[in-house]
Scaffold this motif. Structure first.
Motif, PDB file in Angstrom:
ATOM      1  N   ILE A 399       0.839  -1.200   0.000  1.00  0.00           N
ATOM      2  CA  ILE A 399       0.000   0.000   0.000  1.00  0.00           C
ATOM      3  C   ILE A 399       0.874   1.251   0.000  1.00  0.00           C
ATOM      4  O   ILE A 399       0.685   2.157  -0.814  1.00  0.00           O
ATOM      5  CB  ILE A 399      -0.930   0.011   1.236  1.00  0.00           C
ATOM      6  CG1 ILE A 399      -1.940  -1.133   1.152  1.00  0.00           C
ATOM      7  CG2 ILE A 399      -1.655   1.352   1.359  1.00  0.00           C
ATOM      8  CD1 ILE A 399      -2.726  -1.379   2.423  1.00  0.00           C
ATOM      9  N   ASP A 400       1.852   1.263   0.890  1.00  0.00           N
ATOM     10  CA  ASP A 400       2.686   2.452   1.056  1.00  0.00           C
ATOM     11  C   ASP A 400       3.512   2.739  -0.196  1.00  0.00           C
ATOM     12  O   ASP A 400       3.701   3.884  -0.587  1.00  0.00           O
ATOM     13  CB  ASP A 400       3.599   2.268   2.272  1.00  0.00           C
ATOM     14  CG  ASP A 400       4.246   3.571   2.699  1.00  0.00           C
ATOM     15  OD1 ASP A 400       3.490   4.525   2.949  1.00  0.00           O
ATOM     16  OD2 ASP A 400       5.483   3.637   2.764  1.00  0.00           O
ATOM     17  N   GLN A 401       3.996   1.696  -0.837  1.00  0.00           N
ATOM     18  CA  GLN A 401       4.846   1.879  -2.024  1.00  0.00           C
ATOM     19  C   GLN A 401       4.008   1.947  -3.308  1.00  0.00           C
ATOM     20  O   GLN A 401       4.567   1.962  -4.404  1.00  0.00           O
ATOM     21  CB  GLN A 401       5.850   0.727  -2.155  1.00  0.00           C
ATOM     22  CG  GLN A 401       6.731   0.529  -0.931  1.00  0.00           C
ATOM     23  CD  GLN A 401       7.840   1.557  -0.861  1.00  0.00           C
ATOM     24  OE1 GLN A 401       8.520   1.815  -1.852  1.00  0.00           O
ATOM     25  NE2 GLN A 401       8.018   2.175   0.300  1.00  0.00           N
ATOM     26  N   ARG A 402       2.719   1.924  -3.174  1.00  0.00           N
ATOM     27  CA  ARG A 402       1.806   1.968  -4.310  1.00  0.00           C
ATOM     28  C   ARG A 402       2.176   0.950  -5.386  1.00  0.00           C
ATOM     29  O   ARG A 402       2.354   1.294  -6.574  1.00  0.00           O
ATOM     30  CB  ARG A 402       1.765   3.384  -4.892  1.00  0.00           C
ATOM     31  CG  ARG A 402       1.249   4.407  -3.878  1.00  0.00           C
ATOM     32  CD  ARG A 402       1.291   5.823  -4.406  1.00  0.00           C
ATOM     33  NE  ARG A 402       0.372   6.041  -5.537  1.00  0.00           N
ATOM     34  CZ  ARG A 402      -0.948   6.190  -5.409  1.00  0.00           C
ATOM     35  NH1 ARG A 402      -1.500   6.113  -4.227  1.00  0.00           N
ATOM     36  NH2 ARG A 402      -1.699   6.401  -6.465  1.00  0.00           N
ATOM     37  N   ALA A 403       2.271  -0.289  -4.949  1.00  0.00           N
ATOM     38  CA  ALA A 403       2.609  -1.358  -5.882  1.00  0.00           C
ATOM     39  C   ALA A 403       1.499  -1.508  -6.928  1.00  0.00           C
ATOM     40  O   ALA A 403       0.320  -1.379  -6.597  1.00  0.00           O
ATOM     41  CB  ALA A 403       2.772  -2.663  -5.110  1.00  0.00           C
ATOM     42  N   ASP A 404       1.895  -1.753  -8.141  1.00  0.00           N
ATOM     43  CA  ASP A 404       0.929  -1.939  -9.223  1.00  0.00           C
ATOM     44  C   ASP A 404       0.319  -3.341  -9.096  1.00  0.00           C
ATOM     45  O   ASP A 404       0.985  -4.350  -9.321  1.00  0.00           O
ATOM     46  CB  ASP A 404       1.651  -1.799 -10.577  1.00  0.00           C
ATOM     47  CG  ASP A 404       0.672  -1.826 -11.733  1.00  0.00           C
ATOM     48  OD1 ASP A 404      -0.499  -2.224 -11.530  1.00  0.00           O
ATOM     49  OD2 ASP A 404       1.086  -1.447 -12.846  1.00  0.00           O
ATOM     50  N   ILE A 405      -0.953  -3.404  -8.738  1.00  0.00           N
ATOM     51  CA  ILE A 405      -1.544  -4.719  -8.460  1.00  0.00           C
ATOM     52  C   ILE A 405      -2.393  -5.223  -9.625  1.00  0.00           C
ATOM     53  O   ILE A 405      -3.155  -6.180  -9.473  1.00  0.00           O
ATOM     54  CB  ILE A 405      -2.414  -4.685  -7.182  1.00  0.00           C
ATOM     55  CG1 ILE A 405      -3.440  -3.551  -7.273  1.00  0.00           C
ATOM     56  CG2 ILE A 405      -1.563  -4.553  -5.933  1.00  0.00           C
ATOM     57  CD1 ILE A 405      -4.804  -3.928  -6.834  1.00  0.00           C
ATOM     58  N   ARG A 406      -2.266  -4.575 -10.781  1.00  0.00           N
ATOM     59  CA  ARG A 406      -3.128  -5.004 -11.884  1.00  0.00           C
ATOM     60  C   ARG A 406      -3.028  -6.502 -12.209  1.00  0.00           C
ATOM     61  O   ARG A 406      -4.033  -7.109 -12.541  1.00  0.00           O
ATOM     62  CB  ARG A 406      -2.898  -4.132 -13.107  1.00  0.00           C
ATOM     63  CG  ARG A 406      -3.661  -2.804 -12.979  1.00  0.00           C
ATOM     64  CD  ARG A 406      -3.356  -1.855 -14.083  1.00  0.00           C
ATOM     65  NE  ARG A 406      -1.936  -1.512 -14.091  1.00  0.00           N
ATOM     66  CZ  ARG A 406      -1.384  -0.725 -15.004  1.00  0.00           C
ATOM     67  NH1 ARG A 406      -2.105  -0.230 -15.983  1.00  0.00           N
ATOM     68  NH2 ARG A 406      -0.105  -0.439 -14.941  1.00  0.00           N
ATOM     69  N   PRO A 407      -1.829  -7.091 -12.070  1.00  0.00           N
ATOM     70  CA  PRO A 407      -1.746  -8.527 -12.375  1.00  0.00           C
ATOM     71  C   PRO A 407      -2.657  -9.398 -11.502  1.00  0.00           C
ATOM     72  O   PRO A 407      -3.048 -10.483 -11.918  1.00  0.00           O
ATOM     73  CB  PRO A 407      -0.276  -8.876 -12.122  1.00  0.00           C
ATOM     74  CG  PRO A 407       0.462  -7.579 -12.119  1.00  0.00           C
ATOM     75  CD  PRO A 407      -0.513  -6.510 -11.767  1.00  0.00           C
ATOM     76  N   ILE A 408      -2.984  -8.939 -10.293  1.00  0.00           N
ATOM     77  CA  ILE A 408      -3.791  -9.806  -9.427  1.00  0.00           C
ATOM     78  C   ILE A 408      -5.168  -9.216  -9.117  1.00  0.00           C
ATOM     79  O   ILE A 408      -5.963  -9.815  -8.414  1.00  0.00           O
ATOM     80  CB  ILE A 408      -3.079 -10.089  -8.079  1.00  0.00           C
ATOM     81  CG1 ILE A 408      -2.650  -8.773  -7.395  1.00  0.00           C
ATOM     82  CG2 ILE A 408      -1.892 -11.021  -8.268  1.00  0.00           C
ATOM     83  CD1 ILE A 408      -2.312  -8.944  -5.930  1.00  0.00           C
ATOM     84  N   ARG A 409      -5.439  -8.038  -9.682  1.00  0.00           N
ATOM     85  CA  ARG A 409      -6.649  -7.330  -9.280  1.00  0.00           C
ATOM     86  C   ARG A 409      -7.913  -8.172  -9.511  1.00  0.00           C
ATOM     87  O   ARG A 409      -8.755  -8.310  -8.629  1.00  0.00           O
ATOM     88  CB  ARG A 409      -6.749  -6.015 -10.040  1.00  0.00           C
ATOM     89  CG  ARG A 409      -7.859  -5.128  -9.550  1.00  0.00           C
ATOM     90  CD  ARG A 409      -7.789  -3.750 -10.171  1.00  0.00           C
ATOM     91  NE  ARG A 409      -8.824  -2.889  -9.628  1.00  0.00           N
ATOM     92  CZ  ARG A 409     -10.067  -2.876 -10.060  1.00  0.00           C
ATOM     93  NH1 ARG A 409     -10.441  -3.659 -11.047  1.00  0.00           N
ATOM     94  NH2 ARG A 409     -10.954  -2.067  -9.495  1.00  0.00           N
ATOM     95  N   GLU A 410      -7.998  -8.715 -10.710  1.00  0.00           N
ATOM     96  CA  GLU A 410      -9.203  -9.466 -11.048  1.00  0.00           C
ATOM     97  C   GLU A 410      -9.370 -10.674 -10.127  1.00  0.00           C
ATOM     98  O   GLU A 410     -10.457 -10.930  -9.612  1.00  0.00           O
ATOM     99  CB  GLU A 410      -9.084  -9.927 -12.498  1.00  0.00           C
ATOM    100  CG  GLU A 410     -10.418 -10.065 -13.182  1.00  0.00           C
ATOM    101  CD  GLU A 410     -10.202 -10.447 -14.633  1.00  0.00           C
ATOM    102  OE1 GLU A 410     -10.807 -11.439 -15.067  1.00  0.00           O
ATOM    103  OE2 GLU A 410      -9.394  -9.764 -15.308  1.00  0.00           O
ATOM    104  N   ALA A 411      -8.269 -11.363  -9.910  1.00  0.00           N
ATOM    105  CA  ALA A 411      -8.315 -12.550  -9.054  1.00  0.00           C
ATOM    106  C   ALA A 411      -8.764 -12.191  -7.637  1.00  0.00           C
ATOM    107  O   ALA A 411      -9.547 -12.915  -7.021  1.00  0.00           O
ATOM    108  CB  ALA A 411      -6.949 -13.228  -9.021  1.00  0.00           C
TER     109      ALA A 411
END
Ligand SMILES: Cc1cc2nc3c(=O)[nH]c(=O)nc-3n(C[C@H](O)[C@H](O)[C@H](O)COP(=O)(O)OP(=O)(O)OC[C@H]3O[C@@H](n4cnc5c(N)ncnc54)[C@H](O)[C@@H]3O)c2cc1C
Ligand code: SF4
Ligand code: SF4
Lengths: 445, 87
Positions: A399-411
């Motif tokens: 959260i703090d580093q604003r990781a790009d979570i698009r690869p797992i978002r849908e899952a």
């Protein structure tokens, strides 16, 4: 250079340490009205339950301050004269300053209830009051606790741990609805009941009943009388702004400061629970009541007072606490669900948690482990984790580093998704690709 | 349903890493002193937590008491590269 720091809490101590690192020769005074000086305020809850003896509340010994050549003065600052750059103390009179820090904290709000002045009405707020509370608890049999948030629970749990029968009164129909969602509230409530704490929903005190100046019970608005010898109150806190206001320093709910912890008056700074700090990310001044943030603000104030222009970056607010024995971390934005009738800003609280992010909810709970994520378009915005904390640090970093979570978002958003497993896998990969800066480094800069 | 399998696996992995060093995550620490109070060797773990420094005290028996007792999840075991190289 003479530095005067008012208040002996973590914000002032962190500022003093920082100033000393940057300025070996300046004179540093910490003026605190509590005779106990600097101690762990959150630790009071564990002193109450009996997990630690009183002496463990003190992280530093007098010689630690002496070694840093920091003068700890037990006195109360009554007034500030910004023109002459000096403060007036109750016993010692005037003390001049070149730089002044107001780190006077916040105090427990005393509700406007008939009977609040009776002996037996208690607050978990400073060491002296906690000692008094423990003395009373020794001869009391029953207690009533009111308020939302963490401190109210700590009071209820602590009094229960001391063998009292505890009634916990909630105005609304669940615990801490400002920050927790229904599932999380229910988990906590169940555990409280399991511990033997009786919860009364939609119940408010009409009057605290007394006899010979002592609490003997409360009458509720619906006309019931609960017998008790103690009433624990944790309905919120109020930053101590009077001193600043009287000196003509700009205040709102707290003392207004910019990112450099400067108030509206030259050479006067504020930090900690009393400071309402401008946060460029949300575009307004924000109040927090969190120990680690009070420390960070103290460090930032120290830098700026010693002449290094370093802005305060609050980062993602995080609190890890125990709610009814369940370790719980609350981080980032978790959204204000509904207005909470039980609490305004309470200890261990951050206003940022309630900013409702544009996010979708992913949630999973099983037994007493529960995880709730606020999932944004590209990033995780916030999380509440109850029980097992294995993923807590990973989540905070993502959260703090604003990781790009698009690869797992849908899952993550699929119904019944194994959120913990998905996150754990993602974290392994992400960690390998990024060397996250440790939050530890941020604090000690 | 075993969504907590990974949790458990990670957790156990941490638990068996007793050969590592206790590392604090100081943004969580509130200086309550429970860790120092419970350390059987009398190491002032809280001081390390304040500075965010790994507990590199040769007396630490890595019993895990401080890690288990901390109410805020500040402490964990970690095998640090430096630890490995310095034996
Ligand atoms: C029971 C309890 C539980 C808490 N739990 C958590 C938690 O779980 N997590 C978390 O992050 N935070 C928690 N907090 C909040 C945390 O303790 C505060 O955020 C932190 O102590 C703020 O530090 P400070 O230095 O700003 O102020 P304080 O610690 O409040 O210190 C201010 C000091 O200034 C003194 N003072 C005031 N006016 C004057 C004056 N005119 N002259 C001289 N001295 C003065 C006060 O007496 C006080 O000693 C908890 C607090 C309490 C009480
Ligand atoms: S027990 Fe945890 S929170 Fe308390 S002082 Fe130790 S590391 Fe900090
Ligand atoms: S692991 Fe055990 S010996 Fe080492 S610091 Fe923690 S409590 Fe002390």
């Amino acid at each position: 250079m003479q530095y005067v720091l008012v208040g002996s809490g973590v914000a002032a101590v962190a500022a003093a340490e920082t100033i000393r690192r940057l300025d070996a020769r300046g004179r540093i005074y910490i003026i605190g009205e509590e005779k106990d000086g600097y101690y762990s305020r959150p630790g009071l809850a564990y002193y109450l339950t009996g997990e630690i003896p009183e002496r463990m509340l003190f992280p530093m010994r007098p010689e630690d301050f002496r070694r840093m050549d920091i003068h700890l003065v037990h006195d109360r600052v009554e007034g500030i004269d910004p023109q002459a750059q000096r403060v007036r103390m109750t016993r010692r009179g005037w003390l001049p300053y070149d730089r002044l820090l107001l780190a006077v904290g916040a105090e427990a709000v005393r509700p406007d209830l008939p009977g609040v002045e009776l002996e037996g009405v208690v607050y978990l707020d400073n060491l002296d009051r906690t000692r008094a509370l423990l003395r009373l608890a020794r001869r009391a049999k029953e207690a009533v606790v009111i308020g939302g948030g963490i401190t109210a629970l700590e009071l209820a749990e602590g009094l229960r741990a001391r063998g009292l029968k505890v009634h916990y009164l909630l105005r609304g129909d669940r615990y801490w609805r400002r920050v927790l969602d229904e599932v999380e509230s229910r988990i906590v409530e169940q555990r409280l009941q399991h511990m033997g704490i009786r919860i009364h929903y939609r119940t408010e005190i009409e009057e605290i009943l007394g006899k010979k100046g002592r609490v003997v019970g409360v009458r509720t608005k619906d006309g019931r009388v609960l017998r008790c010898q103690m009433v624990g109150i944790a309905v919120g806190i109020a930053p101590r702004i009077a001193l600043a206001r009287e000196a003509g320093i700009a205040t709102d709910r707290g003392i207004l400061v910019n990112e450099y912890m400067e108030t509206s008056v030259p050479h006067i700074y504020a930090a900690g629970d009393v400071a309402q700090v401008f946060d460029p990310r949300v575009g307004r001044h924000v109040l927090d009541s969190l120990w680690p943030l009070a420390r960070r603000q103290g460090i930032a104030a120290g830098y700026n007072m010693a002449g290094k222009r370093v802005p305060y970056r609050r980062g993602t607010p995080l609190n890890v606490t125990r709610l009814a024995h369940i370790t719980t971390s609350i981080m980032g934005m978790v959204g204000q669900r509904e207005a909470d009738p039980d609490a305004g800003i309470v200890r261990g609280d951050s206003e940022v948690w309630r900013a409702l992010p544009d996010a979708i909810l992913a949630q999973k709970s099983e037994d007493i482990n529960s995880i709730r994520l606020m999932v944004g378009e590209r990033h995780l915005l916030g999380a509440v984790l109850m029980g097992d904390q294995t993923l807590s640090r990973a989540l905070y970093t993502l959260i703090d580093q604003r990781a790009d979570i698009r690869p797992i978002r849908e899952a993550l958003l699929k119904p019944q998704a194994p959120i913990a497993d998905i996150l754990a896998d993602f974290w392994e990969t992400w960690q390998r690709q990024h060397r996250p800066t440790s939050p530890a480094q941020e604090v000690s800069q | 349903m075993n969504m907590w399998r990974t949790f458990r696996a990670l957790f156990l992995q941490q638990k068996t890493r007793m050969e590592g060093v206790v590392v604090p995550d100081n943004i969580r620490c509130v200086q309550c002193g429970i860790c120092s109070y419970n350390c059987p060797i009398g190491i002032d773990v809280r001081r390390y937590a304040w500075w965010g420094k790994p507990i590199r005290d040769s007396h630490c028996v890595t019993c895990g008491e401080c890690v288990a007792r901390c109410p805020r999840g500040v402490l964990r075991f970690e095998v640090l590269e430096q630890t490995l190289s310095s034996g």
